[in-house]
Design a protein around this motif. Structure first.
Motif, PDB file in Angstrom:
ATOM      1  N   GLN A  67       4.919 -32.948 -40.682  1.00 22.44           N
ATOM      2  CA  GLN A  67       5.489 -32.186 -41.787  1.00 22.44           C
ATOM      3  C   GLN A  67       4.774 -32.496 -43.096  1.00 22.44           C
ATOM      4  N   MET A  68       4.376 -33.752 -43.261  1.00 27.75           N
ATOM      5  CA  MET A  68       3.660 -34.140 -44.468  1.00 27.75           C
ATOM      6  C   MET A  68       2.335 -33.384 -44.576  1.00 27.75           C
ATOM      7  N   ALA A  69       1.567 -33.366 -43.484  1.00 29.04           N
ATOM      8  CA  ALA A  69       0.277 -32.681 -43.495  1.00 29.04           C
ATOM      9  C   ALA A  69       0.449 -31.177 -43.693  1.00 29.04           C
ATOM     10  N   ALA A  70       1.489 -30.611 -43.087  1.00 31.37           N
ATOM     11  CA  ALA A  70       1.765 -29.181 -43.264  1.00 31.37           C
ATOM     12  C   ALA A  70       2.031 -28.869 -44.734  1.00 31.37           C
ATOM     13  N   GLY A  71       2.774 -29.753 -45.391  1.00 31.60           N
ATOM     14  CA  GLY A  71       3.045 -29.564 -46.814  1.00 31.60           C
ATOM     15  C   GLY A  71       1.781 -29.645 -47.646  1.00 31.60           C
ATOM     16  N   PHE A  72       0.891 -30.577 -47.276  1.00 33.28           N
ATOM     17  CA  PHE A  72      -0.368 -30.705 -48.006  1.00 33.28           C
ATOM     18  C   PHE A  72      -1.165 -29.406 -47.930  1.00 33.28           C
ATOM     19  N   ASP A  95       8.869 -19.164 -35.426  1.00 30.51           N
ATOM     20  CA  ASP A  95       9.615 -20.175 -36.174  1.00 30.51           C
ATOM     21  C   ASP A  95       8.788 -21.446 -36.361  1.00 30.51           C
ATOM     22  N   ALA A  96       7.476 -21.306 -36.333  1.00 27.73           N
ATOM     23  CA  ALA A  96       6.580 -22.450 -36.493  1.00 27.73           C
ATOM     24  C   ALA A  96       6.621 -22.961 -37.924  1.00 27.73           C
ATOM     25  N   THR A  97       6.226 -24.222 -38.111  1.00 30.38           N
ATOM     26  CA  THR A  97       6.174 -24.840 -39.435  1.00 30.38           C
ATOM     27  C   THR A  97       5.253 -24.037 -40.342  1.00 30.38           C
ATOM     28  N   HIS A  98       5.750 -23.699 -41.512  1.00 29.14           N
ATOM     29  CA  HIS A  98       5.048 -22.780 -42.414  1.00 29.14           C
ATOM     30  C   HIS A  98       3.611 -23.211 -42.715  1.00 29.14           C
ATOM     31  N   GLY A  99       3.423 -24.464 -43.123  1.00 31.35           N
ATOM     32  CA  GLY A  99       2.078 -24.914 -43.487  1.00 31.35           C
ATOM     33  C   GLY A  99       1.100 -24.827 -42.346  1.00 31.35           C
ATOM     34  N   MET A 100       1.586 -24.997 -41.127  1.00 35.43           N
ATOM     35  CA  MET A 100       0.707 -24.920 -39.966  1.00 35.43           C
ATOM     36  C   MET A 100       0.343 -23.483 -39.610  1.00 35.43           C
ATOM     37  N   THR A 101       1.223 -22.533 -39.905  1.00 32.00           N
ATOM     38  CA  THR A 101       0.838 -21.133 -39.693  1.00 32.00           C
ATOM     39  C   THR A 101      -0.293 -20.760 -40.654  1.00 32.00           C
ATOM     40  N   LEU A 102      -0.274 -21.358 -41.845  1.00 27.30           N
ATOM     41  CA  LEU A 102      -1.323 -21.086 -42.832  1.00 27.30           C
ATOM     42  C   LEU A 102      -2.639 -21.727 -42.414  1.00 27.30           C
ATOM     43  N   SER A 103      -2.566 -22.957 -41.917  1.00 25.60           N
ATOM     44  CA  SER A 103      -3.807 -23.647 -41.540  1.00 25.60           C
ATOM     45  C   SER A 103      -4.480 -22.951 -40.368  1.00 25.60           C
ATOM     46  N   ALA A 104      -3.688 -22.437 -39.432  1.00 26.75           N
ATOM     47  CA  ALA A 104      -4.262 -21.803 -38.246  1.00 26.75           C
ATOM     48  C   ALA A 104      -4.975 -20.495 -38.568  1.00 26.75           C
ATOM     49  N   ILE A 105      -4.532 -19.809 -39.619  1.00 24.52           N
ATOM     50  CA  ILE A 105      -5.126 -18.509 -39.940  1.00 24.52           C
ATOM     51  C   ILE A 105      -6.205 -18.601 -41.005  1.00 24.52           C
ATOM     52  N   SER A 106      -6.251 -19.691 -41.772  1.00 20.06           N
ATOM     53  CA  SER A 106      -7.069 -19.727 -42.987  1.00 20.06           C
ATOM     54  C   SER A 106      -8.566 -19.600 -42.730  1.00 20.06           C
ATOM     55  N   ILE A 107      -9.125 -20.426 -41.862  1.00 20.91           N
ATOM     56  CA  ILE A 107     -10.578 -20.376 -41.659  1.00 20.91           C
ATOM     57  C   ILE A 107     -11.020 -19.011 -41.119  1.00 20.91           C
ATOM     58  N   PRO A 108     -10.357 -18.456 -40.091  1.00 22.26           N
ATOM     59  CA  PRO A 108     -10.753 -17.106 -39.646  1.00 22.26           C
ATOM     60  C   PRO A 108     -10.640 -16.057 -40.755  1.00 22.26           C
ATOM     61  N   TYR A 109      -9.600 -16.162 -41.571  1.00 23.88           N
ATOM     62  CA  TYR A 109      -9.438 -15.196 -42.660  1.00 23.88           C
ATOM     63  C   TYR A 109     -10.544 -15.340 -43.688  1.00 23.88           C
ATOM     64  N   TYR A 110     -10.812 -16.566 -44.109  1.00 27.93           N
ATOM     65  CA  TYR A 110     -11.824 -16.755 -45.157  1.00 27.93           C
ATOM     66  C   TYR A 110     -13.230 -16.460 -44.649  1.00 27.93           C
ATOM     67  N   GLU A 139      -9.303 -33.516 -40.076  1.00 32.35           N
ATOM     68  CA  GLU A 139      -9.152 -34.937 -40.397  1.00 32.35           C
ATOM     69  C   GLU A 139      -7.710 -35.297 -40.745  1.00 32.35           C
ATOM     70  N   ILE A 140      -7.009 -34.415 -41.460  1.00 35.99           N
ATOM     71  CA  ILE A 140      -5.643 -34.750 -41.856  1.00 35.99           C
ATOM     72  C   ILE A 140      -4.604 -34.272 -40.843  1.00 35.99           C
ATOM     73  N   GLY A 141      -5.049 -33.697 -39.722  1.00 33.11           N
ATOM     74  CA  GLY A 141      -4.145 -33.392 -38.619  1.00 33.11           C
ATOM     75  C   GLY A 141      -3.491 -32.034 -38.642  1.00 33.11           C
ATOM     76  N   LEU A 142      -4.190 -31.037 -39.157  1.00 31.37           N
ATOM     77  CA  LEU A 142      -3.626 -29.696 -39.220  1.00 31.37           C
ATOM     78  C   LEU A 142      -3.858 -28.915 -37.931  1.00 31.37           C
ATOM     79  N   VAL A 143      -2.979 -27.970 -37.671  1.00 31.99           N
ATOM     80  CA  VAL A 143      -3.131 -27.071 -36.528  1.00 31.99           C
ATOM     81  C   VAL A 143      -4.220 -26.059 -36.839  1.00 31.99           C
ATOM     82  N   MET A 144      -5.167 -25.896 -35.925  1.00 36.86           N
ATOM     83  CA  MET A 144      -6.296 -25.004 -36.153  1.00 36.86           C
ATOM     84  C   MET A 144      -6.288 -23.789 -35.226  1.00 36.86           C
ATOM     85  N   SER A 145      -5.327 -23.703 -34.328  1.00 44.15           N
ATOM     86  CA  SER A 145      -5.245 -22.581 -33.400  1.00 44.15           C
ATOM     87  C   SER A 145      -3.819 -22.062 -33.315  1.00 44.15           C
TER      88      SER A 145
END
Length: 389
Positions: free
Chosen positions: A191-196, A281-296, A341-347
């Motif tokens: 949850q901490m990493a998702a918030g970051f 119903d996935a953790t919000h920050g992790m939904t962002l991390s999973a989509i960010s690199i493909p989007y950018y 490195e900080i443990g985010l979901v990438m897929s």
């Protein structure tokens, strides 16, 4: 800076290890009945609940509790909160928790006395508030959303498979917020990493828009560099006060409307991520991390110069002997390495997304026009497919 704008932020912040001491002073400005809003009960385990209740009782307040606010507050929970607020004739809603609890409190504040269905009025029709608003105060226990100093409120409707945010005006901003970095220490690492990353995404949504020489961009580059530095420390040493206090302060300034001034802003990562949340119903920050690199990676050609600047100024990419495309691409590569490195979901697969959901997720993604490329439905599906890798 382009365009004309006004700026106002009415929320009063108390920051630091002794910030909770200021709750007594703030409570003196409100009536007797307090709706105490919190989540699954972690504040009872870590002692924050007892500290808050002690202060409320010492101030002679009547406490009405609204517990069980979930990470993605639902419309059903909103209706329940409205009933509790009206039955208690509450004078203040005191939210103790993270962004979801603060978001929920603001939703209840505008909805309790709404004569229509608040989901229809505020989240589908996006209308302004024209009824009584119950004031809100926040005691933050998790950083990421910036909800402690803005008018945003996100509510999920599982039946409709929609997760929608409404950004209300100054009259809905919390009247005060208490930010003690120590209160964030016990948060699980996931949850901490998702918030970051929610913080990082808020900044990038505003940064990747416009082509002018904008003061807000310089501020955001500084915030990003501080976040990257402190988050690397915090994931290895969660009780490092300096790192956690820096991150808490960055989160507030990332989304308290300041850096949006003079910007068009993008927000498509959030639109897609919120739609993913409505389905999983996935953790919000992790939904962002999973989509960010493909989007950018997809929009980079349309905003190449800003991506080049991002690579150089934030990720310290050397431009020597490289094309603009190579510089920009290396910036995203370094960003991806940091995220891992900080443990985010990438897929998206890790969040429970399946191929048969992609079309529905794309349909549930509101298409905005502030970024470098206005997406089509098909392009959103393509980006989602890339996020499944």
């Amino acid at each position: 800076m382009l365009g004309n704008f006004s700026y106002s932020n009415p929320t009063k912040l108390y920051f630091g290890e002794n910030s909770l001491d200021n709750l007594r002073t703030e409570l003196s400005g409100y009536g007797k009945n307090i709706l105490l809003v919190y989540g699954g009960g972690s504040i009872k385990k870590n002692g924050i609940y007892d500290k808050v209740v002690e202060i409320l009782k010492a101030c002679g307040k009547e406490i009405f509790e609204d517990a069980g606010v979930m990470p993605n507050p639902t419309v059903e929970k909103l209706y329940e909160g409205c009933r509790r607020a009206k039955d208690g004739n509450v004078d203040l809603i005191l939210a103790v928790g993270g962004g979801s609890v603060c978001d929920y409190a603001k939703a209840v504040s505008v909805s309790a006395y709404c004569e229509e269905d608040p989901w229809e009025k505020y989240y589908l029709r996006m209308e302004d508030v024209d009824n009584k608003i119950i004031p809100v105060g926040c005691i933050l226990t998790m950083v990421g959303t910036g909800s402690e100093m803005n008018g945003g409120s996100v509510i999920t409707n599982h039946a409709a498979k929609l997760k929608i945010g409404h950004v209300f005006g100054d009259n809905v901003f919390p009247k005060f917020s208490i930010l003690n970095p120590v209160f964030t220490y016990t948060l699980p690492k996931y949850q901490m990493a998702a918030g970051f990353f929610d913080i990082m995404s808020h900044i990038l949504e505003q940064y990747f828009s416009g082509t002018d020489d904008n003061t807000s961009d310089y501020i955001m580059e500084g915030l990003l560099k501080s976040l990257i530095h402190s988050s690397k420390i915090a994931v290895n040493d969660p009780t490092n006060y300096e790192a956690r206090s820096n991150i808490m302060w960055i989160a507030t300034w990332a989304l308290n409307t300041l850096v949006a001034k003079g910007k068009s802003t993008d927000w498509m990562v959030h639109m897609i991520g919120q739609s993913v949340g409505a389905f999983t119903d996935a953790t919000h920050g992790m939904t962002l991390s999973a989509i960010s690199i493909p989007y950018y990676e997809f929009i980079m050609p349309y905003g190449l110069q800003k991506f080049k600047r991002y690579a150089i100024n934030v990720w310290n990419v050397s431009p020597e002997g490289k094309t603009d495309e190579e510089i920009a691409g290396e910036g995203l590569t370094r960003m991806e390495a940091y995220m891992k490195e900080i443990g985010l979901v990438m897929s998206m697969k890790e969040l429970g997304v399946t191929e048969d959901m992609l079309d529905g997720i794309a349909k549930g993604s509101f298409i905005l026009e502030g970024g470098y490329k206005v997406l089509t439905h098909g392009e959103i599906v393509s980006i989602l497919k890339e996020s499944m890798r």
